[in-house]
Design a protein around this motif. Structure first.
Motif, PDB file in Angstrom:
ATOM      1  N   LYS A 161       0.846  -1.184   0.000  1.00 18.31           N
ATOM      2  CA  LYS A 161       0.000   0.000   0.000  1.00 18.31           C
ATOM      3  C   LYS A 161       0.886   1.240   0.000  1.00 18.31           C
ATOM      4  O   LYS A 161       1.928   1.274   0.659  1.00 18.31           O
ATOM      5  N   VAL A 163       1.752   5.419   0.374  1.00 21.23           N
ATOM      6  CA  VAL A 163       1.434   6.683   1.034  1.00 21.23           C
ATOM      7  C   VAL A 163       0.913   7.668  -0.011  1.00 21.23           C
ATOM      8  O   VAL A 163       1.490   7.795  -1.098  1.00 21.23           O
ATOM      9  N   ALA A 168      -4.233  11.768   4.571  1.00 20.42           N
ATOM     10  CA  ALA A 168      -4.662  10.379   4.390  1.00 20.42           C
ATOM     11  C   ALA A 168      -3.905   9.452   5.336  1.00 20.42           C
ATOM     12  O   ALA A 168      -4.472   8.476   5.855  1.00 20.42           O
ATOM     13  N   PHE A 169      -2.643   9.740   5.567  1.00 17.58           N
ATOM     14  CA  PHE A 169      -1.838   8.909   6.453  1.00 17.58           C
ATOM     15  C   PHE A 169      -2.391   8.932   7.879  1.00 17.58           C
ATOM     16  O   PHE A 169      -2.353   7.925   8.585  1.00 17.58           O
ATOM     17  N   SER A 171      -5.312   8.862   9.109  1.00 16.50           N
ATOM     18  CA  SER A 171      -6.397   7.908   9.382  1.00 16.50           C
ATOM     19  C   SER A 171      -6.185   6.564   8.685  1.00 16.50           C
ATOM     20  O   SER A 171      -7.115   5.758   8.592  1.00 16.50           O
ATOM     21  N   TRP A 172      -4.982   6.305   8.208  1.00 17.13           N
ATOM     22  CA  TRP A 172      -4.668   5.117   7.412  1.00 17.13           C
ATOM     23  C   TRP A 172      -4.531   3.891   8.299  1.00 17.13           C
ATOM     24  O   TRP A 172      -3.665   3.843   9.171  1.00 17.13           O
ATOM     25  N   HIS A 173      -5.369   2.877   8.068  1.00 16.24           N
ATOM     26  CA  HIS A 173      -5.320   1.661   8.882  1.00 16.24           C
ATOM     27  C   HIS A 173      -4.002   0.919   8.707  1.00 16.24           C
ATOM     28  O   HIS A 173      -3.552   0.205   9.620  1.00 16.24           O
ATOM     29  N   TYR A 174      -3.378   1.071   7.551  1.00 13.31           N
ATOM     30  CA  TYR A 174      -2.173   0.299   7.211  1.00 13.31           C
ATOM     31  C   TYR A 174      -1.035   0.562   8.192  1.00 13.31           C
ATOM     32  O   TYR A 174      -0.241  -0.330   8.476  1.00 13.31           O
ATOM     33  N   LYS A 175      -0.952   1.781   8.709  1.00 14.64           N
ATOM     34  CA  LYS A 175       0.135   2.113   9.626  1.00 14.64           C
ATOM     35  C   LYS A 175      -0.088   1.546  11.018  1.00 14.64           C
ATOM     36  O   LYS A 175       0.836   1.555  11.846  1.00 14.64           O
ATOM     37  N   SER A 185       5.876   5.477  -1.356  1.00 18.23           N
ATOM     38  CA  SER A 185       4.925   6.217  -2.184  1.00 18.23           C
ATOM     39  C   SER A 185       5.365   6.088  -3.641  1.00 18.23           C
ATOM     40  O   SER A 185       6.445   5.553  -3.931  1.00 18.23           O
ATOM     41  N   ASN A 205      -3.536   0.582  -7.418  1.00 15.71           N
ATOM     42  CA  ASN A 205      -3.132   1.371  -6.260  1.00 15.71           C
ATOM     43  C   ASN A 205      -1.973   0.782  -5.465  1.00 15.71           C
ATOM     44  O   ASN A 205      -1.419   1.470  -4.609  1.00 15.71           O
ATOM     45  N   ASP A 206      -1.599  -0.477  -5.730  1.00 16.99           N
ATOM     46  CA  ASP A 206      -0.633  -1.083  -4.818  1.00 16.99           C
ATOM     47  C   ASP A 206       0.342  -2.056  -5.481  1.00 16.99           C
ATOM     48  O   ASP A 206       1.036  -2.802  -4.784  1.00 16.99           O
TER      49      ASP A 206
END
Length: 215
Positions: A161, A163, A168-169, A171-175, A185, A205-206
């Motif tokens: 995923k 950046v 966006a970062f 609230s990003w669940h990935y972190k 990125s 996107n990834d």
């Protein structure tokens, strides 16, 4: 505090985000976002998290997820059997199985689940690294290793995923996964491609497909 980027080794580092778990920094040279080194897990703690993953070879949903990388990679490589390595295959090497079913010869490596160092002495037509690069504590080392494994003209296929920006970062669940510590990125991959002589193609996107130029 004196910091350097764990990917490009630049000392030009800026604060990026702070949440209740960790502090994050961004390199102003290659744009990698990385977690505070003071928060890195021990190998035992890291493996305990991985042991909770339920990625199995036969899982059709997992295969559909991995096909987002496998399909465009095989289209780029064209006809004919190739030799590949799945780097960071995890406990269930489904991607290697899928590529073998498509006629390619696969080796696998994972420091915890398939620690066969001999496969790192060879070079390959393609190397895959799915949902693993974000776990690298010292990505400068693993990046150089990944490149060394790819033959000239070969492919490095990555899934991670990306950046987008600071809002966006936040609230990003990935972190929130404590084993996710290096966040790339598009700008980061463009930096690496230009520095290391690679062609780069972003798929969705990834998925990032990088081709090593012929020497």
């Amino acid at each position: 505090m004196s910091l350097e980027c764990p990917l490009c080794k630049s000392a030009d580092i800026a604060d990026f985000e702070q949440d209740r778990r960790r502090r994050y920094f961004r390199c102003q040279e290659c744009y990698l976002v990385f977690a505070d080194p003071e928060c890195l897990l021990s190998p035992e703690e890291e493996k305990a998290v991985y042991d909770k993953h339920e990625n199995v070879v036969e899982d059709e949903g997992y295969r559909r997820f991995l096909s987002r990388l496998a399909t465009p990679l095989m289209e780029k490589m064209g006809e004919g059997a190739k030799q590949g390595l799945d780097f960071g295959c995890g406990p269930g090497p489904a991607l290697a199985a899928m590529l073998e079913e498509a006629g390619h010869q696969m080796a696998v490596y994972d420091p915890y689940f398939a620690p066969n160092l001999s496969v790192l002495d060879a070079t390959y037509d393609f190397v895959t690294c799915t949902e693993a690069i974000e776990h690298f504590y010292m990505p400068h080392r693993e990046w150089r290793q990944l490149l060394s494994l790819v033959k000239p003209g070969g492919w490095l296929a990555i899934m991670t995923k990306l950046v987008i920006d600071a809002p966006a970062f936040k609230s990003w669940h990935y972190k929130n996964d404590p084993t996710h510590v290096s966040f790339f990125s598009r700008e980061t991959f463009r930096f690496l491609a230009e520095r290391d002589g690679l062609d780069v193609d972003f798929v969705g996107n990834d998925v990032i497909l990088l081709r090593k130029k012929n020497e």
